[in-house]
Design an enzyme around this catalytic site. Structure first.
Site, PDB file in Angstrom:
ATOM      1  N   TYR A  55      20.407 -11.775   9.959  1.00 61.97           N
ATOM      2  CA  TYR A  55      20.445 -12.325   8.458  1.00 61.97           C
ATOM      3  C   TYR A  55      21.857 -12.382   7.959  1.00 61.97           C
ATOM      4  O   TYR A  55      22.741 -11.475   7.941  1.00 61.97           O
ATOM      5  CB  TYR A  55      19.988 -11.010   7.540  1.00 61.97           C
ATOM      6  CG  TYR A  55      19.862 -11.317   5.984  1.00 61.97           C
ATOM      7  CD1 TYR A  55      18.642 -11.959   5.707  1.00 61.97           C
ATOM      8  CD2 TYR A  55      20.649 -11.172   5.190  1.00 61.97           C
ATOM      9  CE1 TYR A  55      18.397 -12.362   4.150  1.00 61.97           C
ATOM     10  CE2 TYR A  55      20.355 -11.322   3.687  1.00 61.97           C
ATOM     11  CZ  TYR A  55      19.346 -11.996   3.471  1.00 61.97           C
ATOM     12  OH  TYR A  55      19.170 -12.258   1.931  1.00 61.97           O
ATOM     13  N   TYR A 149      12.906  -5.131   2.138  1.00 60.96           N
ATOM     14  CA  TYR A 149      14.543  -5.294   1.412  1.00 60.96           C
ATOM     15  C   TYR A 149      15.040  -4.093   0.986  1.00 60.96           C
ATOM     16  O   TYR A 149      16.275  -3.881   1.024  1.00 60.96           O
ATOM     17  CB  TYR A 149      14.388  -6.136   0.194  1.00 60.96           C
ATOM     18  CG  TYR A 149      14.131  -7.673   0.443  1.00 60.96           C
ATOM     19  CD1 TYR A 149      13.845  -8.214   1.747  1.00 60.96           C
ATOM     20  CD2 TYR A 149      13.910  -8.483  -0.563  1.00 60.96           C
ATOM     21  CE1 TYR A 149      13.507  -9.576   1.885  1.00 60.96           C
ATOM     22  CE2 TYR A 149      13.409  -9.704  -0.451  1.00 60.96           C
ATOM     23  CZ  TYR A 149      13.235 -10.203   0.742  1.00 60.96           C
ATOM     24  OH  TYR A 149      13.022 -11.585   0.903  1.00 60.96           O
TER      25      TYR A 149
END
Length: 198
Positions: A55, A149
């Site tokens: 990410y 998340y």
């Protein structure tokens, strides 16, 4: 902390402690979902424990992360992730990554309350970690890739209070469409980056 061999090591590029720095090994595909915008799926079988992707994005400080979060409208996509590593001396090391303008394929990963990926901060040539995503279980071709998340921490609706403060926090949350059996119904919210008193 996880450290990979790097330019200071005498080992070869074939060293087994050089995983994340090698980049993608599986074929991944961006696709349009019905309710979540863009998503990311795999075209290959991915065995449990294998590195999938990073990410990646612009590394920013806390103040800038707050400024960007607070300038967003409720309809805007939020890509900023806050990673907090708790050190044994009691300090917390924070890394904020925003791939909205500079990033990689990882920005298309959606949240799931029961994800098939998990994130590990990995350091290679710097103290700033790479946010590496690994398979939490075997993943079959054409399956959507996702991670939690919240890091599976504190993603629960809070009880209402007469002051209305927690009600306002809950109103700021966006609906979750992950479809998991244990879905909480909303996306995680990092309240430390939001000024909820306004």
């Amino acid at each position: 902390p996880v450290f990979e061999c790097n330019i200071m090591c005498k080992c070869s590029e074939d060293c087994k402690n050089r995983v994340v720095q090698r980049g993608l090994e599986f074929k991944l595909q961006v696709f349009k979902t019905t309710k979540k915008g863009w998503g990311l799926c795999t075209l290959d079988f991915i065995p449990k424990g294998r590195f999938v992707c990073e990410y990646a994005g612009e590394v920013i400080g806390f103040t800038e992360a707050c400024r960007r979060m607070q300038s967003q409208q409720s309809s805007d996509m939020n890509y900023i992730i806050a990673v907090r590593e708790h050190l044994n001396n009691g300090h917390v090391m924070e890394t904020f990554v925003d791939p909205a303008h500079r990033g990689n394929i990882g920005r298309f990963l959606n949240h799931s309350c029961q994800p098939n990926l998990f994130m590990v901060p990995v350091r290679v040539h710097s103290l700033v970690p790479k946010l590496a995503l690994f398979a939490a279980r075997d993943i079959v071709p054409k399956e959507e890739l996702s991670f939690d998340y919240s890091g599976r921490f504190n993603n629960l609706l809070e009880e209402k209070t007469h002051e209305g403060r927690l009600d306002r926090e809950n109103e700021m949350r966006k609906a979750c469409y992950c479809g998991a059996a244990l879905c909480t119904g909303f996306l995680p919210l990092d309240k430390s980056l939001c000024d909820i008193t306004k």
